[in-house]
Design an enzyme around this catalytic site. Structure first.
Site, PDB file in Angstrom:
ATOM      1  N   CYS A 298       0.846  -1.191   0.000  1.00 40.60           N
ATOM      2  CA  CYS A 298       0.000   0.000   0.000  1.00 40.60           C
ATOM      3  C   CYS A 298       0.884   1.245   0.000  1.00 40.60           C
ATOM      4  O   CYS A 298       1.895   1.288   0.710  1.00 40.60           O
ATOM      5  CB  CYS A 298      -0.892  -0.010   1.251  1.00 40.60           C
ATOM      6  SG  CYS A 298      -2.062   1.355   1.302  1.00 40.60           S
TER       7      CYS A 298
ATOM      8  N   HIS B  91      -9.186  -3.670  -2.642  1.00 38.21           N
ATOM      9  CA  HIS B  91      -8.187  -2.933  -1.865  1.00 38.21           C
ATOM     10  C   HIS B  91      -8.575  -1.454  -1.772  1.00 38.21           C
ATOM     11  O   HIS B  91      -8.529  -0.861  -0.694  1.00 38.21           O
ATOM     12  CB  HIS B  91      -6.805  -3.101  -2.527  1.00 38.21           C
ATOM     13  CG  HIS B  91      -5.699  -2.366  -1.837  1.00 38.21           C
ATOM     14  ND1 HIS B  91      -4.657  -2.995  -1.207  1.00 38.21           N
ATOM     15  CD2 HIS B  91      -5.480  -1.027  -1.690  1.00 38.21           C
ATOM     16  CE1 HIS B  91      -3.834  -2.071  -0.687  1.00 38.21           C
ATOM     17  NE2 HIS B  91      -4.317  -0.868  -0.980  1.00 38.21           N
ATOM     18  N   GLU B  92      -8.985  -0.886  -2.921  1.00 35.13           N
ATOM     19  CA  GLU B  92      -9.323   0.550  -2.936  1.00 35.13           C
ATOM     20  C   GLU B  92     -10.629   0.845  -2.202  1.00 35.13           C
ATOM     21  O   GLU B  92     -10.715   1.809  -1.435  1.00 35.13           O
ATOM     22  CB  GLU B  92      -9.432   1.050  -4.389  1.00 35.13           C
ATOM     23  CG  GLU B  92      -8.204   0.819  -5.243  1.00 35.13           C
ATOM     24  CD  GLU B  92      -6.909   1.188  -4.556  1.00 35.13           C
ATOM     25  OE1 GLU B  92      -5.887   0.565  -4.870  1.00 35.13           O
ATOM     26  OE2 GLU B  92      -6.906   2.078  -3.687  1.00 35.13           O
TER      27      GLU B  92
ATOM     28  N   HIS C  20     -10.277   1.060   1.465  1.00 34.65           N
ATOM     29  CA  HIS C  20      -9.762   2.355   1.945  1.00 34.65           C
ATOM     30  C   HIS C  20     -10.913   3.327   2.221  1.00 34.65           C
ATOM     31  O   HIS C  20     -10.838   4.138   3.147  1.00 34.65           O
ATOM     32  CB  HIS C  20      -8.823   2.996   0.916  1.00 34.65           C
ATOM     33  CG  HIS C  20      -7.391   2.557   1.011  1.00 34.65           C
ATOM     34  ND1 HIS C  20      -6.632   2.660   2.151  1.00 34.65           N
ATOM     35  CD2 HIS C  20      -6.578   2.022   0.072  1.00 34.65           C
ATOM     36  CE1 HIS C  20      -5.411   2.209   1.908  1.00 34.65           C
ATOM     37  NE2 HIS C  20      -5.347   1.811   0.649  1.00 34.65           N
TER      38      HIS C  20
HETATM   39  O1  LIG Z   1      -4.638   2.008  -2.171  1.00 33.64           O
HETATM   40  C1  LIG Z   1      -3.780   1.856  -3.252  1.00 33.64           C
HETATM   41  N1  LIG Z   1      -2.483   1.526  -2.901  1.00 33.64           N
HETATM   42  O2  LIG Z   1      -2.069   1.736  -1.687  1.00 33.64           O
HETATM   43  C2  LIG Z   1      -1.579   1.112  -3.952  1.00 33.64           C
HETATM   44  C3  LIG Z   1      -1.460  -0.397  -4.017  1.00 33.64           C
HETATM   45  C4  LIG Z   1      -2.676  -1.026  -4.598  1.00 33.64           C
HETATM   46  C5  LIG Z   1      -2.739  -2.527  -4.526  1.00 33.64           C
HETATM   47  C6  LIG Z   1      -1.619  -3.306  -4.243  1.00 33.64           C
HETATM   48  C7  LIG Z   1      -1.739  -4.695  -4.189  1.00 33.64           C
HETATM   49  C8  LIG Z   1      -2.969  -5.289  -4.437  1.00 33.64           C
HETATM   50  C9  LIG Z   1      -4.068  -4.500  -4.727  1.00 33.64           C
HETATM   51  C10 LIG Z   1      -3.940  -3.126  -4.770  1.00 33.64           C
HETATM   52 NI    NI Z   2      -3.638   1.105  -0.453  1.00 32.39          NI
END
Ligand SMILES: OCN(O)CCCc1ccccc1
Ligand code: NI
Length: 183
Positions: free
Chosen positions: A110, A153-154, A157
């Protein structure tokens, strides 16, 4: 332009807040913010821009990560079938999901976490997302595997959830039940 200085790191309260929905149609300020978030992702995937501005590459970015308490996110990546996902999304919502799980075999990272956190992050293998895009269109996205992982993942958040909240504390590399990994 957004640089790493604008991205808040773990411990910042913004990362643990549930974001407010964006009133539609979005105010110019919100649209500009979302466009800048998408621009960050594109810049972060360009080697020269990375070197020049010290950017960390990212495939997604959520508004809380730049200390904006709004329900909006940007993604910019191609999946394993070379389908391009490049969106600025307002009020994204997972409206349905599979029982079947998946996980990224490399684990997740992240932009707001300046450390490795080892372990598998169980995610739904398929999700359907409803959202409004920057042009005001209502979208319904059916996502699976890598794309589903990124979007989850997003969207996490936007609800104050960090990827490592999902990692099994006792056995971080325990394969989630019946899950098929994305390599
Ligand atoms: O929130 C976005 N972020 O921190 C960047 C990394 C995004 C991400 C990384 C690994 C698997 C799914 C999504
Ligand atoms: Ni992230």
């Amino acid at each position: 332009m957004i640089t790493m200085e604008d991205i808040v790191r773990e411990g910042h309260p913004a990362l643990r807040k549930v974001t407010d929905e964006v009133t539609l149609p979005p105010a110019d300020e919100d649209r500009d913010t979302l466009k800048n978030m998408l621009e960050y992702l594109k810049n972060s995937q360009d080697e020269q821009m990375c070197d020049r501005y010290g950017l960390r590459p990212g495939v997604g970015l959520a508004a809380p990560q730049i200390n904006v308490n709004k329900r909006m996110l940007a993604v910019h990546f191609t999946d394993l079938n070379d389908r391009l996902y490049s969106y600025g999304l307002l009020n994204p919502k997972i409206v349905s999901h599979s029982v079947e799980k998946t996980y990224l075999s490399t684990g997740e990272g992240c932009l707001s976490v300046d450390r490795e956190v080892p372990g598998y992050v169980p995610r739904y293998r398929r999700i359907t997302v409803r959202a409004t895009d920057l042009e005001g269109n209502d979208l319904k996205l059916r996502l699976k595997d890598y794309a589903a992982i990124v979007f989850q993942h997003e969207i996490d958040h936007l609800h104050g959830i960090m990827f490592y909240d999902h990692i099994n504390k006792d056995q971080p590399f325990k394969e989630p039940d019946g899950a098929k990994p994305v390599d």
